[in-house]
Scaffold this motif. Sequence first.
Motif, PDB file in Angstrom:
ATOM      1  N   PRO A 222     -13.013 -18.872 -29.932  1.00 46.80           N
ATOM      2  CA  PRO A 222     -13.566 -18.018 -28.871  1.00 46.80           C
ATOM      3  C   PRO A 222     -13.977 -18.825 -27.644  1.00 46.80           C
ATOM      4  N   ASP A 223     -14.127 -18.101 -26.550  1.00 53.09           N
ATOM      5  CA  ASP A 223     -14.717 -18.700 -25.356  1.00 53.09           C
ATOM      6  C   ASP A 223     -16.222 -18.888 -25.573  1.00 53.09           C
ATOM      7  N   PRO A 224     -16.866 -19.770 -24.813  1.00 58.22           N
ATOM      8  CA  PRO A 224     -18.317 -19.945 -24.986  1.00 58.22           C
ATOM      9  C   PRO A 224     -19.082 -18.708 -24.538  1.00 58.22           C
ATOM     10  N   PRO A 225     -20.199 -18.398 -25.197  1.00 57.10           N
ATOM     11  CA  PRO A 225     -21.050 -17.295 -24.733  1.00 57.10           C
ATOM     12  C   PRO A 225     -21.628 -17.613 -23.354  1.00 57.10           C
ATOM     13  N   ASP A 226     -22.122 -16.577 -22.716  1.00 57.93           N
ATOM     14  CA  ASP A 226     -22.688 -16.719 -21.375  1.00 57.93           C
ATOM     15  C   ASP A 226     -24.179 -16.383 -21.435  1.00 57.93           C
ATOM     16  N   ILE A 227     -25.044 -17.404 -21.251  1.00 57.48           N
ATOM     17  CA  ILE A 227     -26.493 -17.182 -21.277  1.00 57.48           C
ATOM     18  C   ILE A 227     -26.908 -16.379 -20.046  1.00 57.48           C
ATOM     19  N   LYS A 228     -27.643 -15.287 -20.294  1.00 58.13           N
ATOM     20  CA  LYS A 228     -28.023 -14.387 -19.207  1.00 58.13           C
ATOM     21  C   LYS A 228     -29.495 -14.482 -18.834  1.00 58.13           C
ATOM     22  N   ASN A 229     -30.354 -14.806 -19.790  1.00 58.66           N
ATOM     23  CA  ASN A 229     -31.780 -14.782 -19.483  1.00 58.66           C
ATOM     24  C   ASN A 229     -32.551 -15.625 -20.483  1.00 58.66           C
ATOM     25  N   LEU A 230     -33.637 -16.279 -19.993  1.00 59.80           N
ATOM     26  CA  LEU A 230     -34.582 -17.012 -20.822  1.00 59.80           C
ATOM     27  C   LEU A 230     -35.988 -16.542 -20.478  1.00 59.80           C
ATOM     28  N   SER A 231     -36.838 -16.429 -21.494  1.00 57.85           N
ATOM     29  CA  SER A 231     -38.196 -15.949 -21.248  1.00 57.85           C
ATOM     30  C   SER A 231     -39.127 -16.456 -22.340  1.00 57.85           C
ATOM     31  N   PHE A 232     -40.399 -16.767 -21.953  1.00 58.69           N
ATOM     32  CA  PHE A 232     -41.435 -17.180 -22.903  1.00 58.69           C
ATOM     33  C   PHE A 232     -42.339 -15.998 -23.222  1.00 58.69           C
ATOM     34  N   LYS A 233     -42.667 -15.868 -24.531  1.00 59.03           N
ATOM     35  CA  LYS A 233     -43.639 -14.865 -24.934  1.00 59.03           C
ATOM     36  C   LYS A 233     -44.032 -15.124 -26.378  1.00 59.03           C
ATOM     37  N   ASN A 234     -45.340 -14.999 -26.665  1.00 53.32           N
ATOM     38  CA  ASN A 234     -45.856 -15.146 -28.029  1.00 53.32           C
ATOM     39  C   ASN A 234     -45.440 -16.475 -28.661  1.00 53.32           C
ATOM     40  N   ASP A 235     -45.653 -17.550 -27.930  1.00 53.02           N
ATOM     41  CA  ASP A 235     -45.342 -18.898 -28.423  1.00 53.02           C
ATOM     42  C   ASP A 235     -43.889 -19.037 -28.860  1.00 53.02           C
ATOM     43  N   GLY A 236     -43.018 -18.361 -28.185  1.00 54.24           N
ATOM     44  CA  GLY A 236     -41.596 -18.447 -28.511  1.00 54.24           C
ATOM     45  C   GLY A 236     -40.739 -18.324 -27.274  1.00 54.24           C
ATOM     46  N   LEU A 237     -39.506 -18.740 -27.411  1.00 53.46           N
ATOM     47  CA  LEU A 237     -38.541 -18.671 -26.320  1.00 53.46           C
ATOM     48  C   LEU A 237     -37.493 -17.624 -26.667  1.00 53.46           C
ATOM     49  N   TYR A 238     -37.356 -16.626 -25.815  1.00 46.97           N
ATOM     50  CA  TYR A 238     -36.354 -15.589 -25.997  1.00 46.97           C
ATOM     51  C   TYR A 238     -35.096 -15.967 -25.208  1.00 46.97           C
ATOM     52  N   VAL A 239     -33.984 -15.973 -25.930  1.00 48.18           N
ATOM     53  CA  VAL A 239     -32.699 -16.337 -25.324  1.00 48.18           C
ATOM     54  C   VAL A 239     -31.770 -15.136 -25.414  1.00 48.18           C
ATOM     55  N   GLU A 240     -31.213 -14.740 -24.301  1.00 48.63           N
ATOM     56  CA  GLU A 240     -30.271 -13.623 -24.282  1.00 48.63           C
ATOM     57  C   GLU A 240     -28.936 -14.102 -23.738  1.00 48.63           C
ATOM     58  N   TRP A 241     -27.868 -13.712 -24.393  1.00 50.87           N
ATOM     59  CA  TRP A 241     -26.539 -14.118 -23.939  1.00 50.87           C
ATOM     60  C   TRP A 241     -25.544 -12.983 -24.130  1.00 50.87           C
ATOM     61  N   LYS A 242     -24.414 -13.145 -23.486  1.00 53.23           N
ATOM     62  CA  LYS A 242     -23.334 -12.169 -23.587  1.00 53.23           C
ATOM     63  C   LYS A 242     -22.222 -12.748 -24.447  1.00 53.23           C
ATOM     64  N   ASN A 243     -21.709 -11.932 -25.366  1.00 48.04           N
ATOM     65  CA  ASN A 243     -20.622 -12.373 -26.231  1.00 48.04           C
ATOM     66  C   ASN A 243     -19.366 -12.674 -25.425  1.00 48.04           C
ATOM     67  N   PRO A 244     -18.523 -13.586 -25.901  1.00 48.18           N
ATOM     68  CA  PRO A 244     -17.228 -13.778 -25.243  1.00 48.18           C
ATOM     69  C   PRO A 244     -16.389 -12.505 -25.331  1.00 48.18           C
ATOM     70  N   GLU A 245     -15.576 -12.303 -24.369  1.00 51.05           N
ATOM     71  CA  GLU A 245     -14.751 -11.102 -24.308  1.00 51.05           C
ATOM     72  C   GLU A 245     -13.849 -11.005 -25.548  1.00 51.05           C
ATOM     73  N   ASN A 246     -13.619  -9.793 -26.004  1.00 46.21           N
ATOM     74  CA  ASN A 246     -12.723  -9.462 -27.123  1.00 46.21           C
ATOM     75  C   ASN A 246     -13.370  -9.660 -28.491  1.00 46.21           C
ATOM     76  N   PHE A 247     -14.655 -10.030 -28.554  1.00 44.78           N
ATOM     77  CA  PHE A 247     -15.307 -10.259 -29.843  1.00 44.78           C
ATOM     78  C   PHE A 247     -16.547  -9.375 -29.980  1.00 44.78           C
ATOM     79  N   GLU A 248     -16.797  -8.937 -31.213  1.00 45.02           N
ATOM     80  CA  GLU A 248     -18.026  -8.245 -31.541  1.00 45.02           C
ATOM     81  C   GLU A 248     -18.996  -9.222 -32.194  1.00 45.02           C
ATOM     82  N   SER A 249     -20.281  -8.862 -32.189  1.00 46.69           N
ATOM     83  CA  SER A 249     -21.305  -9.762 -32.726  1.00 46.69           C
ATOM     84  C   SER A 249     -21.080 -10.054 -34.202  1.00 46.69           C
ATOM     85  N   LYS A 250     -20.638  -9.061 -34.956  1.00 50.08           N
ATOM     86  CA  LYS A 250     -20.457  -9.249 -36.396  1.00 50.08           C
ATOM     87  C   LYS A 250     -19.340 -10.237 -36.715  1.00 50.08           C
ATOM     88  N   CYS A 251     -18.497 -10.530 -35.762  1.00 53.93           N
ATOM     89  CA  CYS A 251     -17.362 -11.423 -35.996  1.00 53.93           C
ATOM     90  C   CYS A 251     -17.622 -12.853 -35.551  1.00 53.93           C
TER      91      CYS A 251
END
Length: 423
Positions: A222-251
């Motif tokens: 697959p192609d690399p995922p694309d990181i969309k957002n980073l955020s701090f909350k509750n002593d943790g780092l939230y990372v959000e990214w977009k899947n590479p095209e043509n793939f579902e998360s379960k795969c």
Amino acid sequence: AGRPIWGMTLQVLISGEVLSKSLIGTETQPPVTNLSVSVENLCTIIWTWNPPEGASPNCSLSYFSHFGNKQDKKIAPETHRSKEVPLNERICLQVGSQCSTNESEKPSILVEKCISPPEGDPESAVTELQCIWHNLSYMKCSWLPGNNTSPDTNYTLYYWHSSLGKILQCENIYSEGQRIGCSFNLKDSSLEQGSVQIMVKDNAGKIRPSFNVVPLSSYVKPDPPDIKNLSFKNDGLYVEWKNPENFESKCLLYQLEINNSHTICYKDTCFKVKEIKCQSSEFYFTSKDRICFMVPSILPDTLNTVRIRARTSKFCYEDNNLWSNWSRAMSIGKKTNSTLYITVLLIIPVIIAVAIIALLLYLKRLKIIIFPPIPDPGKIFKEMFGDQNDDTLHWKKYDIYEKQTKEETDSVVLIENLNQTAP
């Protein structure tokens, strides 16, 4: 049956070669007849035969077949069998008839038909032929030249899959170091359970063709995922990214790296992300192709750099451990003051140098106090006797010289006085 594209005549063993015989009395069925073999497309081998002559009318014929290595045994009523396999080695099929589909029943005399690899020097064929399906969009095949080949050999790659009506030639030949390759478009959802047949040869026909069959359920990168957002909350780092095209998360499986040192994994070496919703108001995306994950114990008092990569999971594809490239890095947190950092780097060596010099001087002085120098007895006697004699002689010479100087001066004065008194 299609004709092989490399324009060679198939070398087939004589039909009807007897390999084994089962003695089960008069009920033994006669062998099959007219066993023949042909090649379709690039790597599809088809064997066909006719029912045995003089078979018992009360027999419901089935055919027992397997390949020369006694693998892929099959009992079926069809009078044909095919196999999709690279034609780089000799391949043989053995066929016998029997009256049932019971594997324990011994078949008739087995008849074998073989197909040999294409003609040519085996050392001239390309080596390490491998193909990777990139992001379910295009396939890249690469190889190394054979041992007995000219450096200026012009290679051609042909490919075929079930969605094509004919064999196509790859046009995008390229070189990467010692490897030569070619890429072609391959984007069809119906192909994921099929395979692609590959053949590499030269334009002049001087080298032996080389074949490969690539299952489309494996060798997927697959192609690399694309990181969309980073955020701090509750002593943790939230990372959000977009899947590479043509793939579902379960795969996909993901691997997250923070500051080039911390890798967070979950199951099968890396964590498999499900539809996790971030508990943060900064995340507004709810699209199914966006994933959010919380990394615990990451505080905002330092600069944190995050990147992520992915590979296919065994739930959708064969596990081949082909990781994507790393995504672009994204940072969050407090950035260290570069001026203070540089100043500290400059001051520390100076402090260390001054401390080393002071320590050396202190150690030298301490050594003199603890271990004072031992006097030289010879020097003491020399000063007591030898030096005094030298001084006495020196003063004696000085007195003699002084007396001589006075006498000469007096004589000159006396002469001057006499001249003045004469008439």
